[in-house]
Motif scaffolding. Structure first.
Motif, PDB file in Angstrom:
ATOM      1  N   PHE A  33     -43.963  60.890 -38.776  1.00 28.32           N
ATOM      2  CA  PHE A  33     -44.424  61.803 -39.813  1.00 28.32           C
ATOM      3  C   PHE A  33     -44.080  61.246 -41.194  1.00 28.32           C
ATOM      4  O   PHE A  33     -43.048  60.590 -41.376  1.00 28.32           O
ATOM      5  N   TYR A  35     -43.660  63.005 -45.049  1.00 30.71           N
ATOM      6  CA  TYR A  35     -43.598  64.223 -45.848  1.00 30.71           C
ATOM      7  C   TYR A  35     -43.401  63.845 -47.313  1.00 30.71           C
ATOM      8  O   TYR A  35     -42.776  62.824 -47.635  1.00 30.71           O
ATOM      9  N   PHE A  45     -45.873  68.473 -45.479  1.00 25.86           N
ATOM     10  CA  PHE A  45     -46.442  67.520 -44.528  1.00 25.86           C
ATOM     11  C   PHE A  45     -47.564  66.710 -45.157  1.00 25.86           C
ATOM     12  O   PHE A  45     -48.425  67.246 -45.848  1.00 25.86           O
ATOM     13  N   TYR A  48     -49.391  62.356 -39.798  1.00 21.68           N
ATOM     14  CA  TYR A  48     -48.801  62.203 -38.477  1.00 21.68           C
ATOM     15  C   TYR A  48     -49.514  61.068 -37.766  1.00 21.68           C
ATOM     16  O   TYR A  48     -50.743  61.043 -37.710  1.00 21.68           O
TER      17      TYR A  48
ATOM     18  N   SER B  95     -42.023  75.361 -36.636  1.00 17.48           N
ATOM     19  CA  SER B  95     -43.255  74.735 -36.174  1.00 17.48           C
ATOM     20  C   SER B  95     -43.787  75.507 -34.982  1.00 17.48           C
ATOM     21  O   SER B  95     -43.048  76.234 -34.306  1.00 17.48           O
ATOM     22  N   GLU B 103     -45.968  69.598 -36.722  1.00 10.86           N
ATOM     23  CA  GLU B 103     -45.815  69.636 -38.167  1.00 10.86           C
ATOM     24  C   GLU B 103     -44.836  70.735 -38.544  1.00 10.86           C
ATOM     25  O   GLU B 103     -44.946  71.872 -38.077  1.00 10.86           O
TER      26      GLU B 103
END
Lengths: 109, 115
Positions: A33, A35, A45, A48, B95, B103
């Motif tokens: 990920f 961020y 976010f 991904y 999440s 996420e």
């Protein structure tokens, strides 16, 4: 042990392109990920990756190579509002997130 | 609510006092995380709740730290006998499913200052 490495700080010019690298050594891999965190705010976010290759989302792209334990975040057409910290995180075999310390990106006019 | 809600947003306390921080996750989110972030540093994992499973407490730095969560709703992080090194922003995230893309949605954090 588990480790995520990313540069502490980078500087770039408005309108340019910057690549923020992240290398990782974790117990297993279940996704990576990115961020964004503006100063004094919560992380949000960005992207991904779980398979090798490039994921493009507007001005931001994220790349993953699982065999190399490597990812990068590419930011194009930089804007002043892109000044922020960028956090790389890897989900390990236990589905726990391992976080890098973040890269502070400074955009100059 | 629409997002993760944390309270208080700011807390100043004296060394030795107990503090309680609250997190209200997004409705339906089964996974809930607590992180600590010191100034200019990355996220330090504290504790993780997933549904009704036993929480992962492996990140709690000492027995002065504890957290609870009732079902899939509100969580509280308690710090007993606070020390100056506890000063940090405490972030909560939730999440939908830990085994999906996972996420995380973060709250605005609770900034704790121990004098």
């Amino acid at each position: 042990g588990q480790n995520i490495d990313q540069p502490t700080e980078m500087t770039a010019t408005e309108g340019a392109i910057v690549q923020i690298n992240c290398t990782y050594q974790t117990s297993g891999f279940n996704g990576l990920f990115w961020y964004q965190q503006h100063a004094g705010e919560a992380p949000t976010f960005l992207s991904y990756n779980v398979l090798d290759g490039l994921e493009e989302k507007g001005r931001f792209s994220s790349f993953l190579s699982r065999s190399k334990g490597y990812s990068y975040l590419l930011l194009k057409e930089l804007q002043m509002k892109d000044s922020a910290s960028y956090l790389c995180a890897v989900r390990d075999s236990n589905y726990q997130l391992i976080w890098g310390a973040g890269t502070k990106l400074i955009i100059k006019p | 609510g629409a997002g993760v809600s944390q309270s208080p947003s700011n807390k100043v306390t004296e060394k030795g006092k107990d503090v309680e921080l609250r997190c209200d996750p997004i409705s339906g989110h089964t996974a809930l995380y607590w992180y600590r972030q010191r100034l200019g540093q990355g996220l330090e994992f504290l504790i993780y709740f997933q549904g009704n499973s036993a929480p992962d407490k492996s990140g709690l730095p000492s027995d002065r730290f504890s957290a609870e969560r009732t079902g899939e709703s509100v969580s509280t992080l308690t710090i007993q006998r606070t020390q100056q090194e506890d000063s940090a922003v405490y972030l909560c995230a939730s999440s939908f499913r830990a085994t999906n893309t996972g996420e995380l949605f973060f709250g605005e954090g609770s900034r704790l200052t121990v004098l």
